[in-house]
Design a protein around this motif. Structure first.
Motif, PDB file in Angstrom:
ATOM      1  N   LEU A  93      64.960  -3.693  54.526  1.00  0.00           N
ATOM      2  CA  LEU A  93      65.223  -3.363  55.915  1.00  0.00           C
ATOM      3  C   LEU A  93      64.190  -3.928  56.889  1.00  0.00           C
ATOM      4  O   LEU A  93      64.288  -3.677  58.094  1.00  0.00           O
ATOM      5  CB  LEU A  93      65.298  -1.842  56.087  1.00  0.00           C
ATOM      6  N   GLY A  94      63.196  -4.642  56.387  1.00  0.00           N
ATOM      7  CA  GLY A  94      62.216  -5.260  57.272  1.00  0.00           C
ATOM      8  C   GLY A  94      62.835  -6.381  58.090  1.00  0.00           C
ATOM      9  O   GLY A  94      63.988  -6.774  57.889  1.00  0.00           O
ATOM     10  N   ARG A  95      62.065  -6.915  59.025  1.00  0.00           N
ATOM     11  CA  ARG A  95      62.594  -7.981  59.900  1.00  0.00           C
ATOM     12  C   ARG A  95      63.068  -9.196  59.117  1.00  0.00           C
ATOM     13  O   ARG A  95      63.992  -9.893  59.546  1.00  0.00           O
ATOM     14  CB  ARG A  95      61.520  -8.395  60.902  1.00  0.00           C
ATOM     15  N   ASN A  96      62.427  -9.452  57.995  1.00  0.00           N
ATOM     16  CA  ASN A  96      62.844 -10.563  57.146  1.00  0.00           C
ATOM     17  C   ASN A  96      63.539 -10.076  55.887  1.00  0.00           C
ATOM     18  O   ASN A  96      63.696 -10.837  54.929  1.00  0.00           O
ATOM     19  CB  ASN A  96      61.636 -11.426  56.771  1.00  0.00           C
ATOM     20  N   GLY A  97      63.950  -8.813  55.886  1.00  0.00           N
ATOM     21  CA  GLY A  97      64.568  -8.223  54.709  1.00  0.00           C
ATOM     22  C   GLY A  97      66.000  -8.675  54.511  1.00  0.00           C
ATOM     23  O   GLY A  97      66.607  -9.324  55.364  1.00  0.00           O
ATOM     24  N   VAL A  98      66.542  -8.284  53.370  1.00  0.00           N
ATOM     25  CA  VAL A  98      67.901  -8.683  53.001  1.00  0.00           C
ATOM     26  C   VAL A  98      68.911  -8.218  54.042  1.00  0.00           C
ATOM     27  O   VAL A  98      69.818  -8.962  54.438  1.00  0.00           O
ATOM     28  CB  VAL A  98      68.254  -8.112  51.612  1.00  0.00           C
ATOM     29  N   VAL A  99      68.784  -6.987  54.503  1.00  0.00           N
ATOM     30  CA  VAL A  99      69.674  -6.443  55.535  1.00  0.00           C
ATOM     31  C   VAL A  99      68.994  -6.432  56.899  1.00  0.00           C
ATOM     32  O   VAL A  99      69.629  -6.644  57.930  1.00  0.00           O
ATOM     33  CB  VAL A  99      70.135  -5.019  55.157  1.00  0.00           C
ATOM     34  N   GLY A 100      67.681  -6.180  56.904  1.00  0.00           N
ATOM     35  CA  GLY A 100      66.954  -6.036  58.160  1.00  0.00           C
ATOM     36  C   GLY A 100      67.001  -7.261  59.049  1.00  0.00           C
ATOM     37  O   GLY A 100      67.005  -7.139  60.280  1.00  0.00           O
ATOM     38  N   GLN A 101      67.052  -8.467  58.456  1.00  0.00           N
ATOM     39  CA  GLN A 101      67.097  -9.675  59.278  1.00  0.00           C
ATOM     40  C   GLN A 101      68.376  -9.745  60.100  1.00  0.00           C
ATOM     41  O   GLN A 101      68.376 -10.209  61.245  1.00  0.00           O
ATOM     42  CB  GLN A 101      66.951 -10.909  58.400  1.00  0.00           C
ATOM     43  N   TRP A 102      69.467  -9.244  59.509  1.00  0.00           N
ATOM     44  CA  TRP A 102      70.735  -9.241  60.247  1.00  0.00           C
ATOM     45  C   TRP A 102      70.738  -8.138  61.301  1.00  0.00           C
ATOM     46  O   TRP A 102      71.302  -8.319  62.385  1.00  0.00           O
ATOM     47  CB  TRP A 102      71.903  -9.061  59.280  1.00  0.00           C
ATOM     48  N   LEU A 103      70.149  -6.992  60.999  1.00  0.00           N
ATOM     49  CA  LEU A 103      70.044  -5.933  62.005  1.00  0.00           C
ATOM     50  C   LEU A 103      69.233  -6.405  63.205  1.00  0.00           C
ATOM     51  O   LEU A 103      69.547  -6.087  64.358  1.00  0.00           O
ATOM     52  CB  LEU A 103      69.395  -4.689  61.389  1.00  0.00           C
ATOM     53  N   ASP A 104      68.186  -7.175  62.928  1.00  0.00           N
ATOM     54  CA  ASP A 104      67.321  -7.655  64.001  1.00  0.00           C
ATOM     55  C   ASP A 104      68.004  -8.741  64.830  1.00  0.00           C
ATOM     56  O   ASP A 104      67.972  -8.717  66.065  1.00  0.00           O
ATOM     57  CB  ASP A 104      66.015  -8.191  63.394  1.00  0.00           C
ATOM     58  N   SER A 105      68.654  -9.688  64.161  1.00  0.00           N
ATOM     59  CA  SER A 105      69.253 -10.810  64.886  1.00  0.00           C
ATOM     60  C   SER A 105      70.558 -10.437  65.573  1.00  0.00           C
ATOM     61  O   SER A 105      70.867 -10.947  66.659  1.00  0.00           O
ATOM     62  CB  SER A 105      69.490 -11.990  63.926  1.00  0.00           C
ATOM     63  N   TRP A 106      71.343  -9.549  64.968  1.00  0.00           N
ATOM     64  CA  TRP A 106      72.644  -9.196  65.549  1.00  0.00           C
ATOM     65  C   TRP A 106      72.553  -8.065  66.568  1.00  0.00           C
ATOM     66  O   TRP A 106      73.222  -8.090  67.590  1.00  0.00           O
ATOM     67  CB  TRP A 106      73.613  -8.794  64.442  1.00  0.00           C
ATOM     68  N   PHE A 107      71.748  -7.062  66.262  1.00  0.00           N
ATOM     69  CA  PHE A 107      71.724  -5.860  67.108  1.00  0.00           C
ATOM     70  C   PHE A 107      70.366  -5.598  67.747  1.00  0.00           C
ATOM     71  O   PHE A 107      70.231  -4.655  68.538  1.00  0.00           O
ATOM     72  CB  PHE A 107      72.132  -4.628  66.284  1.00  0.00           C
ATOM     73  N   GLY A 108      69.345  -6.380  67.392  1.00  0.00           N
ATOM     74  CA  GLY A 108      68.014  -6.150  67.924  1.00  0.00           C
ATOM     75  C   GLY A 108      67.372  -4.871  67.415  1.00  0.00           C
ATOM     76  O   GLY A 108      66.517  -4.288  68.082  1.00  0.00           O
ATOM     77  N   ILE A 109      67.797  -4.418  66.222  1.00  0.00           N
ATOM     78  CA  ILE A 109      67.292  -3.177  65.639  1.00  0.00           C
ATOM     79  C   ILE A 109      66.156  -3.495  64.680  1.00  0.00           C
ATOM     80  O   ILE A 109      66.327  -4.277  63.732  1.00  0.00           O
ATOM     81  CB  ILE A 109      68.407  -2.422  64.893  1.00  0.00           C
ATOM     82  N   THR A 110      64.999  -2.898  64.923  1.00  0.00           N
ATOM     83  CA  THR A 110      63.839  -3.048  64.049  1.00  0.00           C
ATOM     84  C   THR A 110      63.470  -1.674  63.498  1.00  0.00           C
ATOM     85  O   THR A 110      63.192  -0.754  64.266  1.00  0.00           O
ATOM     86  CB  THR A 110      62.639  -3.642  64.804  1.00  0.00           C
ATOM     87  N   LEU A 111      63.474  -1.537  62.195  1.00  0.00           N
ATOM     88  CA  LEU A 111      63.262  -0.237  61.573  1.00  0.00           C
ATOM     89  C   LEU A 111      61.827   0.004  61.114  1.00  0.00           C
ATOM     90  O   LEU A 111      61.319   1.120  61.263  1.00  0.00           O
ATOM     91  CB  LEU A 111      64.224  -0.057  60.391  1.00  0.00           C
ATOM     92  N   PRO A 112      61.125  -0.979  60.543  1.00  0.00           N
ATOM     93  CA  PRO A 112      59.756  -0.705  60.077  1.00  0.00           C
ATOM     94  C   PRO A 112      58.838  -0.318  61.232  1.00  0.00           C
ATOM     95  O   PRO A 112      58.991  -0.777  62.364  1.00  0.00           O
ATOM     96  CB  PRO A 112      59.324  -2.034  59.442  1.00  0.00           C
ATOM     97  N   PHE A 113      57.885   0.573  60.910  1.00  0.00           N
ATOM     98  CA  PHE A 113      56.840   1.006  61.848  1.00  0.00           C
ATOM     99  C   PHE A 113      57.425   1.708  63.078  1.00  0.00           C
ATOM    100  O   PHE A 113      56.916   1.567  64.182  1.00  0.00           O
ATOM    101  CB  PHE A 113      55.961  -0.186  62.252  1.00  0.00           C
ATOM    102  N   THR A 114      58.518   2.443  62.843  1.00  0.00           N
ATOM    103  CA  THR A 114      59.137   3.261  63.875  1.00  0.00           C
ATOM    104  C   THR A 114      59.389   4.657  63.310  1.00  0.00           C
ATOM    105  O   THR A 114      59.325   4.881  62.092  1.00  0.00           O
ATOM    106  CB  THR A 114      60.474   2.663  64.346  1.00  0.00           C
ATOM    107  N   THR A 115      59.694   5.588  64.202  1.00  0.00           N
ATOM    108  CA  THR A 115      60.023   6.943  63.748  1.00  0.00           C
ATOM    109  C   THR A 115      61.269   6.927  62.881  1.00  0.00           C
ATOM    110  O   THR A 115      61.358   7.672  61.898  1.00  0.00           O
ATOM    111  CB  THR A 115      60.235   7.860  64.962  1.00  0.00           C
ATOM    112  N   THR A 116      62.235   6.085  63.217  1.00  0.00           N
ATOM    113  CA  THR A 116      63.424   5.946  62.380  1.00  0.00           C
ATOM    114  C   THR A 116      63.051   5.456  60.985  1.00  0.00           C
ATOM    115  O   THR A 116      63.640   5.880  59.984  1.00  0.00           O
ATOM    116  CB  THR A 116      64.419   4.968  63.029  1.00  0.00           C
ATOM    117  N   GLY A 117      62.054   4.581  60.914  1.00  0.00           N
ATOM    118  CA  GLY A 117      61.573   4.122  59.611  1.00  0.00           C
ATOM    119  C   GLY A 117      60.998   5.252  58.786  1.00  0.00           C
ATOM    120  O   GLY A 117      61.172   5.300  57.560  1.00  0.00           O
ATOM    121  N   VAL A 118      60.303   6.184  59.443  1.00  0.00           N
ATOM    122  CA  VAL A 118      59.781   7.361  58.736  1.00  0.00           C
ATOM    123  C   VAL A 118      60.936   8.166  58.141  1.00  0.00           C
ATOM    124  O   VAL A 118      60.902   8.587  56.978  1.00  0.00           O
ATOM    125  CB  VAL A 118      58.960   8.247  59.691  1.00  0.00           C
ATOM    126  N   ILE A 119      61.976   8.377  58.936  1.00  0.00           N
ATOM    127  CA  ILE A 119      63.131   9.157  58.479  1.00  0.00           C
ATOM    128  C   ILE A 119      63.802   8.480  57.287  1.00  0.00           C
ATOM    129  O   ILE A 119      64.160   9.132  56.295  1.00  0.00           O
ATOM    130  CB  ILE A 119      64.129   9.352  59.632  1.00  0.00           C
TER     131      ILE A 119
END
Length: 256
Positions: free
Chosen positions: A104-130
């Protein structure tokens, strides 16, 4: 009881109790109110409670259906799926955090698509803690609910479907009330596990006060600069653990 068994049993009991007794003996009782009322403590406590509750809610939403799938359906590879579901129980939490970063990181298997398509970054956020807490806590819920589902008689659900109820309605109106105690116990265990999570959280979400610094992370940080504050925070987590055990005593402890 044979002395050969009594002696190691007492040694085992002393080994488990001694660290807890030491924590109580060395606690800074004189400055405890001041330590526990500091803004940093309340900030970490509030974040811990919010994230643990959110992680438990997420575990309920996706964990209960997963437990039902494992308990009530027969499909190829079910044993492998069950093993994968329970893997976070034995996986080192830091490894879990690294795995989350790779997924789920910015360069992760799924995270890269979340970042490029939706601008969603999960690491180092409260959502990442959850998400980190959900990853390590949900297996406790799944195991508890699956065991309760296996113990529940499926004929009640089948009878409801023969009377015209849909499968989902039968599950919601018949099965859920039957397994409610197992769901409650699993949710409490998942909440307690999420509240105490450290390794996956600090690896995937970091240690930023007010955003990702939960109580266990605050204890670790305080231990390096203010041991009395670390002990005070540890007492809070100890009190929560005792409360969880007290709430589960009828399910996990033999009544006298």
């Amino acid at each position: 009881m044979p002395f050969a068994l009594l002696l190691p049993a007492l040694l085992g009991l002393a080994f488990l109790l001694l660290p807890l007794v030491a924590l109580l003996v060395r606690a800074p009782w004189h400055s405890l109110p001041e330590q526990l009322t500091s803004p940093e403590v309340w900030q970490a406590l509030r974040l811990s409670l919010v994230c643990a509750t959110a992680a438990t809610a997420l575990s309920l939403v996706i964990g209960v259906p997963l437990a039902w799938l494992l308990a009530r359906t027969d499909f190829p590879g079910r044993g492998l799926v069950r093993a994968l579901v329970t893997l976070p129980l034995v996986l080192p939490p830091v490894v879990g955090g690294v795995a989350l970063l790779l997924a789920l990181g910015r360069n992760g298997v799924v995270g890269q698509w979340l970042d490029s398509w939706f601008g969603i970054t999960l690491p180092f956020t409260t959502t990442g803690v959850i998400l980190a807490e959900t990853f390590v806590a949900m297996p406790f819920l799944v195991i508890s609910v699956e065991g309760t589902l296996r113990a529940a008689d499926p004929r009640y659900e089948e009878a409801a479907t023969t009377l015209g109820a849909s499968r989902f309605t039968a599950f919601r109106r018949v099965t859920l009330p039957l397994i409610a105690p197992g769901i409650a116990a699993g949710a409490v265990l998942a909440w307690a596990r999420a509240l105490g999570e450290f390794g996956a959280t600090i690896t995937f979400a970091g240690n930023f006060p007010g955003r990702t610094q939960t109580m266990p992370l605050a204890v670790y940080l305080a231990l390096q600069s203010d041991p009395e504050a670390a002990i005070a925070l540890s007492l809070v987590l100890l009190a929560v653990s005792i409360a969880v055990l007290a709430g589960l005593r009828d399910r996990w402890m033999t009544a006298s």
